[in-house]
Design an enzyme around this catalytic site. Structure first.
Site, short mmCIF file in Angstrom:
data_model
loop_
_atom_site.label_atom_id
_atom_site.label_comp_id
_atom_site.label_asym_id
_atom_site.label_seq_id
_atom_site.Cartn_x
_atom_site.Cartn_y
_atom_site.Cartn_z
N THR A 1 25.29 26.32 32.81
CA THR A 1 25.04 25.85 34.35
C THR A 1 24.80 26.98 35.28
OG1 THR A 1 25.88 24.24 35.46
CG2 THR A 1 27.67 25.72 34.80
N GLY B 1 17.75 27.00 39.33
CA GLY B 1 17.13 25.81 38.55
C GLY B 1 15.42 25.83 38.02
N CYS C 1 16.26 29.41 35.59
CA CYS C 1 17.08 29.12 34.37
C CYS C 1 16.86 27.99 33.47
CB CYS C 1 18.37 29.38 34.71
SG CYS C 1 19.82 29.12 33.60
N THR D 1 19.70 25.11 33.82
CA THR D 1 20.06 24.87 35.13
C THR D 1 19.18 23.68 35.64
OG1 THR D 1 21.07 26.83 35.66
CG2 THR D 1 20.38 25.38 37.51
#
Length: 173
Positions: A2, A157, A160, A163
């Site tokens: 995350t 986001g 990754c 994410t």
């Protein structure tokens, strides 16, 4: 994993995280809440790592906050000490970012309690991307901590794969 990121400007602090939970190569949930308010809404906390492990740590940390009347540093050090020495807690795989009006801390399972410089803390698989984005925005704009956290999570986001773009952001003014 995350992405969790916290940004501080003076006594104003924001902490946010994405909502993706993965099981292996599969997205199991897109809207998990990895950021919470603790101790009478005076402390923000976010986690990266195992969800069940993090909930155990949230409970332990909140108990430490109650015991130490909301003193963030003392509660974090006591949690880290327990985490490092307790045989069961030692197996938990998670990291926490916690913040109040005075400080932001990263707490690790190795017993580390780190107060990051520049008012930025980031953990998780997208943490380095979010930290770089947040630092650039903090140093070069007048955006609020919440706006910076939002933009940093969006950038992380985009880069990754662990994410996503479902964000939960909390702020203390």
């Amino acid at each position: 994993m995350t992405t969790i990121v916290s940004v501080r400007r003076g006594r104003q602090v924001a902490l946010g995280g994405d909502g993706q939970v993965t099981l292996g190569a599969v997205v199991a949930k897109a809207s998990a809440r990895k950021v919470r308010r603790l101790y009478h809404n005076k402390v923000l906390a976010g986690f990266a790592g195992g969800t069940a492990d993090a909930f155990t740590l949230f409970e332990r940390f909140e108990a430490k906050l109650e015991k130490h009347q909301g003193h963030l540093m003392r509660s974090a050090v006591e949690l880290a000490k327990d985490w490092r020495t307790d045989r069961i807690l030692r197996r938990l795989e998670a990291m926490l970012v916690v913040a109040d009006h005075e400080a932001t801390l990263i707490i690790t399972g190795a017993g580390d309690v780190i107060e990051p410089e520049q008012g930025i803390a980031a953990i998780g698989s997208g943490g380095a991307y979010a930290q770089a984005a947040a630092r650039a925005l903090l140093e070069n704009t007048d955006l609020s901590p919440k706006e910076i956290v939002t933009k940093a999570l969006t950038i992380a986001g985009d880069i990754c794969i662990y994410t996503n773009q479902v964000h939960v952001i909390e702020q203390l003014d």
